[in-house]
Design an enzyme around this catalytic site. Structure first.
Site, PDB file in Angstrom:
ATOM      1  N   GLY A 207       3.519 -19.145   1.822  1.00  0.00           N
ATOM      2  CA  GLY A 207       3.033 -20.419   1.303  1.00  0.00           C
ATOM      3  C   GLY A 207       1.909 -20.279   0.294  1.00  0.00           C
ATOM      4  O   GLY A 207       1.565 -21.232  -0.379  1.00  0.00           O
TER       5      GLY A 207
ATOM      6  N   GLU B  54       1.411  -7.204 -13.208  1.00  0.00           N
ATOM      7  CA  GLU B  54       0.492  -6.494 -12.304  1.00  0.00           C
ATOM      8  C   GLU B  54      -0.195  -5.353 -13.036  1.00  0.00           C
ATOM      9  O   GLU B  54      -1.412  -5.193 -12.957  1.00  0.00           O
ATOM     10  CB  GLU B  54       1.265  -5.871 -11.127  1.00  0.00           C
ATOM     11  CG  GLU B  54       1.400  -6.696  -9.921  1.00  0.00           C
ATOM     12  CD  GLU B  54       2.123  -5.944  -8.801  1.00  0.00           C
ATOM     13  OE1 GLU B  54       2.648  -6.642  -7.947  1.00  0.00           O
ATOM     14  OE2 GLU B  54       2.169  -4.694  -8.781  1.00  0.00           O
TER      15      GLU B  54
ATOM     16  N   ASP C  94      13.269   0.012  -5.863  1.00  0.00           N
ATOM     17  CA  ASP C  94      13.309   1.453  -6.108  1.00  0.00           C
ATOM     18  C   ASP C  94      12.641   2.263  -5.001  1.00  0.00           C
ATOM     19  O   ASP C  94      13.120   3.336  -4.641  1.00  0.00           O
ATOM     20  CB  ASP C  94      12.598   1.811  -7.418  1.00  0.00           C
ATOM     21  CG  ASP C  94      13.357   1.391  -8.655  1.00  0.00           C
ATOM     22  OD1 ASP C  94      14.551   1.024  -8.547  1.00  0.00           O
ATOM     23  OD2 ASP C  94      12.763   1.420  -9.745  1.00  0.00           O
ATOM     24  N   THR C  95      11.501   1.776  -4.506  1.00  0.00           N
ATOM     25  CA  THR C  95      10.684   2.653  -3.648  1.00  0.00           C
ATOM     26  C   THR C  95      10.164   2.034  -2.356  1.00  0.00           C
ATOM     27  O   THR C  95       9.544   2.732  -1.564  1.00  0.00           O
ATOM     28  CB  THR C  95       9.469   3.192  -4.428  1.00  0.00           C
ATOM     29  OG1 THR C  95       8.562   2.118  -4.708  1.00  0.00           O
ATOM     30  CG2 THR C  95       9.879   3.897  -5.703  1.00  0.00           C
TER      31      THR C  95
END
Length: 196
Positions: free
Chosen positions: A63, A97, A34-35
């Protein structure tokens, strides 16, 4: 891109009497599709120009175990800017998150600044519109406890004072970055945001 070479000097748990050292001043949470190539990129570049050490997810070393490293980076950030966009809630990663960010707000007094990018804050708060559609999809394969945590995090974050960016995108938000987060005013903003 801003990155930090210093190691955290305190544990990830914090009490009100300990002093937290931060590797990053700002952690950006956003839905890349989206951004990433517009609003969030402009925000990141301008924060970097002002010398504000900012993290976005393309700074992880190849990694590394991404999820644990990302959650650790959230803990090591003083401020999280959450850019809510149309498909933010479609990403389980973004929702995880956000849940961690809100946990850090509660437990570590992290400052959270929500940005509502082309979305209505009430859709975020009530999980309606595209946020409701995302939760309808998630209900099929995500356990109820996690769903409740995500819903509570969205509601709590959307109840914070934030920025609604609709028309003009970066042009609307830029004056905030230019005048409020310049290095001279940055410290006074943090002082106003910190609990006494």
């Amino acid at each position: 891109m801003a990155s930090s070479t210093q190691k955290p000097s305190s544990s990830s748990s914090s009490s009100s009497t300990s002093i937290q050292k931060y590797n990053f001043e700002v952690f950006l949470s956003f839905r890349g599709e989206d951004t990433r190539n517009n609003f969030t990129d402009h925000l990141f570049v301008n924060l970097d120009r002002m010398g504000i050490n900012t993290f976005r997810d393309d700074q992880l070393e190849r990694g590394e175990e991404i999820k644990s490293e990302l959650l650790k980076t959230i803990e090591e950030s003083r401020i999280s800017i959450v850019v809510f966009s149309k498909t933010y809630a479609h990403s389980k990663w973004c929702l995880d998150e956000l849940a961690k960010i809100m946990e850090c707000r509660e437990e570590m007094e992290q400052i959270v600044l929500p940005v509502f990018y082309h979305v209505d804050p009430s859709d975020v708060r009530k999980q309606t519109g595209s946020f409701g559609e995302a939760f309808f999809i998630h209900e099929r394969n995500v356990d109820e406890r996690k769903m409740q945590r995500w819903r509570a995090s969205l509601t709590e974050a959307s109840n914070l004072s934030g920025f609604h960016v609709n028309d003009g995108g970066w042009k609307v938000f830029k004056p905030y970055v230019s005048t409020c987060l310049d290095q001279k005013k940055y410290d006074s903003i943090l002082q106003k945001c910190l609990p006494r």
